[in-house]
Design an enzyme around this catalytic site. Structure first.
Site, PDB file in Angstrom:
ATOM      1  N   HIS A 123       5.397  32.266 -41.235  1.00 20.41           N
ATOM      2  CA  HIS A 123       5.318  33.227 -42.337  1.00 20.41           C
ATOM      3  C   HIS A 123       4.454  32.685 -43.472  1.00 20.41           C
ATOM      4  O   HIS A 123       3.602  33.399 -44.018  1.00 20.41           O
ATOM      5  CB  HIS A 123       6.731  33.537 -42.840  1.00 20.41           C
ATOM      6  CG  HIS A 123       6.785  34.697 -43.787  1.00 20.41           C
ATOM      7  ND1 HIS A 123       7.894  34.971 -44.564  1.00 20.41           N
ATOM      8  CD2 HIS A 123       5.873  35.644 -44.107  1.00 20.41           C
ATOM      9  CE1 HIS A 123       7.660  36.035 -45.295  1.00 20.41           C
ATOM     10  NE2 HIS A 123       6.437  36.461 -45.042  1.00 20.41           N
ATOM     11  N   HIS A 175      13.578  25.287 -34.927  1.00 21.00           N
ATOM     12  CA  HIS A 175      12.919  26.482 -34.397  1.00 21.00           C
ATOM     13  C   HIS A 175      12.879  27.598 -35.437  1.00 21.00           C
ATOM     14  O   HIS A 175      11.832  28.236 -35.635  1.00 21.00           O
ATOM     15  CB  HIS A 175      13.656  26.971 -33.148  1.00 21.00           C
ATOM     16  CG  HIS A 175      13.168  28.299 -32.638  1.00 21.00           C
ATOM     17  ND1 HIS A 175      12.114  28.427 -31.762  1.00 21.00           N
ATOM     18  CD2 HIS A 175      13.591  29.572 -32.897  1.00 21.00           C
ATOM     19  CE1 HIS A 175      11.907  29.697 -31.507  1.00 21.00           C
ATOM     20  NE2 HIS A 175      12.788  30.417 -32.186  1.00 21.00           N
ATOM     21  N   GLU A 176      14.006  27.853 -36.091  1.00 24.81           N
ATOM     22  CA  GLU A 176      14.030  28.913 -37.105  1.00 24.81           C
ATOM     23  C   GLU A 176      13.118  28.583 -38.275  1.00 24.81           C
ATOM     24  O   GLU A 176      12.487  29.468 -38.851  1.00 24.81           O
ATOM     25  CB  GLU A 176      15.464  29.155 -37.581  1.00 24.81           C
ATOM     26  CG  GLU A 176      16.420  29.630 -36.488  1.00 24.81           C
ATOM     27  CD  GLU A 176      15.928  30.855 -35.729  1.00 24.81           C
ATOM     28  OE1 GLU A 176      15.144  31.630 -36.290  1.00 24.81           O
ATOM     29  OE2 GLU A 176      16.322  31.016 -34.562  1.00 24.81           O
ATOM     30  N   HIS A 198       9.587  29.611 -37.706  1.00 29.26           N
ATOM     31  CA  HIS A 198       9.246  30.971 -38.117  1.00 29.26           C
ATOM     32  C   HIS A 198       8.891  31.013 -39.604  1.00 29.26           C
ATOM     33  O   HIS A 198       7.989  31.759 -40.013  1.00 29.26           O
ATOM     34  CB  HIS A 198      10.418  31.911 -37.846  1.00 29.26           C
ATOM     35  CG  HIS A 198      10.659  32.176 -36.393  1.00 29.26           C
ATOM     36  ND1 HIS A 198       9.662  32.571 -35.527  1.00 29.26           N
ATOM     37  CD2 HIS A 198      11.797  32.100 -35.644  1.00 29.26           C
ATOM     38  CE1 HIS A 198      10.173  32.738 -34.312  1.00 29.26           C
ATOM     39  NE2 HIS A 198      11.461  32.444 -34.349  1.00 29.26           N
TER      40      HIS A 198
END
Length: 229
Positions: A105, A97-98, A101
């Site tokens: 980006h 999940h991280e 991100h």
């Protein structure tokens, strides 16, 4: 609106507690589901970044519990010690999940860009918002404009909560799609990762609903004072 707001706020607080409790139980459950591939959360993260062609993001361990986050400023995926080192379905879900991100980006995902631009504004608003709202309510008969200023500041934080929703849901969708497409997890592990991220996303939904309800409450106080005038 006063009693109505108390009821709504109470229901939101109850729902928030239920979601948080459910999330905790889900992560405890899936933390016991060890990965058959034997990979740690850090290894999962590094592979997802590599598979997406991202070479300028570091995966690092950060102290604490539930401190996992992606920092776009220094391009780091920060994983809590339990996620970084452990080899279970919950760790895999959080790590992926991280990294979702980080992928956002790299691709210039518009909702992430919008949220990043709001961060410094929200940081300033949060420092003064509660005091201005309190003073605005106390002085509403003589200086209603002060409450309006507080409402505007609170609206910014509410907007941040709303913008956060697509960012978090999209990161989870990217994570789950990658885990499935790359056959990183067994069917049982994949189902556990999906369930864990579903409940994690619901905490952001509850926060956004609570913020909207509170904003409407302050707006009603301001509108009521104008009607009396």
């Amino acid at each position: 609106m006063g009693s109505g707001y108390i009821i709504i706020a109470g229901l939101i607080m109850l729902f928030s507690w239920m979601v948080s409790a459910k999330l905790k139980s889900k992560f405890e459950l899936y933390s016991k589901l060890q990965l058959r591939n034997g990979m740690s959360g850090a290894e999962i993260a590094e592979k997802m970044l590599a598979d997406n062609g991202i070479t300028d993001v570091r995966v690092i361990s950060t102290p604490g519990r539930l401190t996992d986050h992606y920092n776009p400023e220094d391009k780091t995926v920060n994983l809590s010690e339990a996620v970084y080192n452990h080899r279970n379905a919950a760790a895999a879900a959080v790590a992926a999940h991280e990294c979702g991100h980080a992928v956002q980006h790299a691709l210039g995902y518009e909702w992430l860009i919008m949220r990043s631009k709001l961060v410094p504004i929200v940081s300033v608003a949060s420092n003064f918002m509660q005091w201005i709202l309190l003073a605005g309510i106390l002085m509403i008969q003589v200086f209603p404009q002060l409450l309006l200023i507080g409402i505007i500041l609170f609206a910014v934080t509410t907007l941040f909560s709303i913008v956060t929703l697509p960012v978090e849901y999209d990161a989870s969708n990217r994570a789950l799609a990658w885990l499935e497409n790359k056959h990183m997890l067994t069917q049982q592990e994949q189902a556990g990762a999906k369930d864990a991220l579903k409940w994690a996303a619901r905490t952001y939904l509850v926060a956004a609903l609570g913020s909207i309800a509170t904003l409407l409450y302050y707006i009603s106080i301001y509108s009521g004072s104008n009607r009396r005038d």
